[in-house]
Design a protein around this motif. Structure first.
Motif, PDB file in Angstrom:
ATOM      1  N   ARG A 202       0.890  -1.325  -0.002  1.00  0.00           N
ATOM      2  CA  ARG A 202       0.000   0.017  -0.112  1.00  0.00           C
ATOM      3  C   ARG A 202       0.974   1.183  -0.017  1.00  0.00           C
ATOM      4  O   ARG A 202       2.001   1.224   0.542  1.00  0.00           O
ATOM      5  N   ARG A 203       0.235   2.360  -0.508  1.00  0.00           N
ATOM      6  CA  ARG A 203       0.956   3.780  -0.373  1.00  0.00           C
ATOM      7  C   ARG A 203      -0.177   4.689  -0.721  1.00  0.00           C
ATOM      8  O   ARG A 203      -1.158   4.603  -1.648  1.00  0.00           O
ATOM      9  N   SER A 204      -0.114   5.731   0.167  1.00  0.00           N
ATOM     10  CA  SER A 204      -1.056   6.937  -0.001  1.00  0.00           C
ATOM     11  C   SER A 204      -2.329   6.592  -0.586  1.00  0.00           C
ATOM     12  O   SER A 204      -2.638   7.205  -2.021  1.00  0.00           O
ATOM     13  N   GLY A 205      -3.284   5.784  -0.037  1.00  0.00           N
ATOM     14  CA  GLY A 205      -4.661   5.582  -0.697  1.00  0.00           C
ATOM     15  C   GLY A 205      -4.617   4.620  -1.773  1.00  0.00           C
ATOM     16  O   GLY A 205      -5.826   4.603  -2.282  1.00  0.00           O
ATOM     17  N   GLU A 206      -3.340   3.970  -2.236  1.00  0.00           N
ATOM     18  CA  GLU A 206      -3.492   3.188  -3.127  1.00  0.00           C
ATOM     19  C   GLU A 206      -2.933   1.467  -2.819  1.00  0.00           C
ATOM     20  O   GLU A 206      -2.303   1.527  -1.868  1.00  0.00           O
ATOM     21  N   VAL A 207      -3.447   0.566  -3.335  1.00  0.00           N
ATOM     22  CA  VAL A 207      -3.141  -0.877  -3.132  1.00  0.00           C
ATOM     23  C   VAL A 207      -2.578  -1.321  -4.372  1.00  0.00           C
ATOM     24  O   VAL A 207      -3.175  -1.287  -5.538  1.00  0.00           O
ATOM     25  N   LEU A 208      -1.438  -2.154  -4.211  1.00  0.00           N
ATOM     26  CA  LEU A 208      -0.598  -2.695  -5.084  1.00  0.00           C
ATOM     27  C   LEU A 208      -1.205  -4.037  -5.250  1.00  0.00           C
ATOM     28  O   LEU A 208      -1.428  -4.806  -4.422  1.00  0.00           O
ATOM     29  N   VAL A 209      -1.743  -4.526  -6.416  1.00  0.00           N
ATOM     30  CA  VAL A 209      -2.585  -5.550  -6.465  1.00  0.00           C
ATOM     31  C   VAL A 209      -1.741  -6.580  -7.774  1.00  0.00           C
ATOM     32  O   VAL A 209      -1.683  -5.879  -8.648  1.00  0.00           O
ATOM     33  N   SER A 210      -1.665  -7.867  -7.564  1.00  0.00           N
ATOM     34  CA  SER A 210      -1.364  -8.438  -8.493  1.00  0.00           C
ATOM     35  C   SER A 210      -2.617  -9.310  -9.155  1.00  0.00           C
ATOM     36  O   SER A 210      -3.267  -9.840  -8.401  1.00  0.00           O
ATOM     37  N   HIS A 211      -2.854  -9.517 -10.440  1.00  0.00           N
ATOM     38  CA  HIS A 211      -3.755 -10.166 -11.030  1.00  0.00           C
ATOM     39  C   HIS A 211      -3.269 -10.870 -12.333  1.00  0.00           C
ATOM     40  O   HIS A 211      -3.069 -10.394 -13.374  1.00  0.00           O
ATOM     41  N   HIS A 212      -3.167 -12.419 -12.173  1.00  0.00           N
ATOM     42  CA  HIS A 212      -2.485 -13.110 -13.082  1.00  0.00           C
ATOM     43  C   HIS A 212      -1.541 -12.497 -13.652  1.00  0.00           C
ATOM     44  O   HIS A 212      -0.988 -12.444 -14.936  1.00  0.00           O
ATOM     45  N   GLY A 213      -0.379 -12.098 -12.719  1.00  0.00           N
ATOM     46  CA  GLY A 213       0.900 -11.740 -12.916  1.00  0.00           C
ATOM     47  C   GLY A 213       1.051 -10.299 -13.638  1.00  0.00           C
ATOM     48  O   GLY A 213       2.030  -9.816 -13.629  1.00  0.00           O
ATOM     49  N   HIS A 214      -0.254  -9.664 -13.553  1.00  0.00           N
ATOM     50  CA  HIS A 214       0.108  -8.180 -13.820  1.00  0.00           C
ATOM     51  C   HIS A 214      -0.070  -7.403 -12.579  1.00  0.00           C
ATOM     52  O   HIS A 214      -1.020  -7.639 -11.597  1.00  0.00           O
ATOM     53  N   LEU A 215       0.792  -6.606 -12.578  1.00  0.00           N
ATOM     54  CA  LEU A 215       0.743  -5.559 -11.209  1.00  0.00           C
ATOM     55  C   LEU A 215       0.256  -4.064 -11.615  1.00  0.00           C
ATOM     56  O   LEU A 215       0.354  -3.627 -12.620  1.00  0.00           O
ATOM     57  N   VAL A 216      -0.665  -3.613 -10.622  1.00  0.00           N
ATOM     58  CA  VAL A 216      -1.361  -2.400 -11.006  1.00  0.00           C
ATOM     59  C   VAL A 216      -1.644  -2.032  -9.409  1.00  0.00           C
ATOM     60  O   VAL A 216      -2.021  -2.538  -8.832  1.00  0.00           O
ATOM     61  N   TRP A 217      -1.568  -0.453  -9.468  1.00  0.00           N
ATOM     62  CA  TRP A 217      -1.964   0.465  -8.268  1.00  0.00           C
ATOM     63  C   TRP A 217      -3.457   0.504  -8.487  1.00  0.00           C
ATOM     64  O   TRP A 217      -4.022   1.051  -9.640  1.00  0.00           O
ATOM     65  N   VAL A 218      -4.299   0.544  -7.495  1.00  0.00           N
ATOM     66  CA  VAL A 218      -5.812   0.553  -7.345  1.00  0.00           C
ATOM     67  C   VAL A 218      -5.990   1.575  -6.372  1.00  0.00           C
ATOM     68  O   VAL A 218      -5.457   1.287  -5.348  1.00  0.00           O
ATOM     69  N   ASP A 219      -7.216   2.132  -6.409  1.00  0.00           N
ATOM     70  CA  ASP A 219      -7.362   3.159  -5.498  1.00  0.00           C
ATOM     71  C   ASP A 219      -7.972   2.242  -4.225  1.00  0.00           C
ATOM     72  O   ASP A 219      -8.681   1.279  -4.465  1.00  0.00           O
ATOM     73  N   ASN A 220      -7.631   2.647  -3.017  1.00  0.00           N
ATOM     74  CA  ASN A 220      -8.001   1.899  -1.839  1.00  0.00           C
ATOM     75  C   ASN A 220      -9.479   1.611  -1.643  1.00  0.00           C
ATOM     76  O   ASN A 220      -9.782   0.655  -1.177  1.00  0.00           O
ATOM     77  N   GLU A 221     -10.517   2.477  -2.191  1.00  0.00           N
ATOM     78  CA  GLU A 221     -11.784   2.125  -2.229  1.00  0.00           C
ATOM     79  C   GLU A 221     -12.382   1.163  -3.142  1.00  0.00           C
ATOM     80  O   GLU A 221     -13.447   0.519  -3.117  1.00  0.00           O
ATOM     81  N   SER A 222     -11.405   0.672  -3.916  1.00  0.00           N
ATOM     82  CA  SER A 222     -11.953  -0.481  -4.849  1.00  0.00           C
ATOM     83  C   SER A 222     -11.378  -1.356  -4.721  1.00  0.00           C
ATOM     84  O   SER A 222     -11.179  -2.636  -5.549  1.00  0.00           O
ATOM     85  N   VAL A 223     -10.898  -1.930  -3.337  1.00  0.00           N
ATOM     86  CA  VAL A 223     -10.284  -2.929  -3.052  1.00  0.00           C
ATOM     87  C   VAL A 223     -11.169  -3.369  -1.830  1.00  0.00           C
ATOM     88  O   VAL A 223     -11.379  -2.771  -0.750  1.00  0.00           O
TER      89      VAL A 223
END
Length: 65
Positions: free
Chosen positions: A39-60
Motif C-alpha cells: 500500500r501507499r498513499s490511498g492506493e493498493v498494489l495488486v497482482s492479477h494473473h501476473g499483472h501488477l497495478v496500483w488500485v484506489d483503496n476504495e476499489s479493494v
C-alpha cells in the motif's frame, strides 16, 4: 549494462501498512480476484494473473472466504 534496482529513483516505495493477501478489486463494475502486495498513499498494489497495478483503496475489499 546497469541493473535496475528497487525502488527506482523517483518512484514511491509502498510503505502504508504493507500487507499481503487475497483481495477483490472493482473493475468496470465487476469484482475480480487479486493478491495484495503493498500500500501507499490511498492506493493498493495488486497482482492479477501476473499483472501488477496500483488500485484506489476504495476499489479493494477482502476476498470472500
Amino acid at each position: 549494462m546497469p541493473l535496475a534496482s528497487f525502488p527506482a529513483k523517483g518512484v514511491p516505495t509502498p510503505t502504508d501498512n504493507a500487507t499481503s493477501g487475497d483481495v477483490q478489486i472493482r473493475v468496470g463494475g465487476r469484482w475480480i480476484a487479486g493478491h495484495e502486495l503493498g500500500r501507499r498513499s490511498g492506493e493498493v498494489l495488486v497482482s492479477h494473473h501476473g499483472h501488477l497495478v496500483w488500485v484506489d483503496n476504495e476499489s479493494v475489499r477482502p476476498a470472500s472466504s
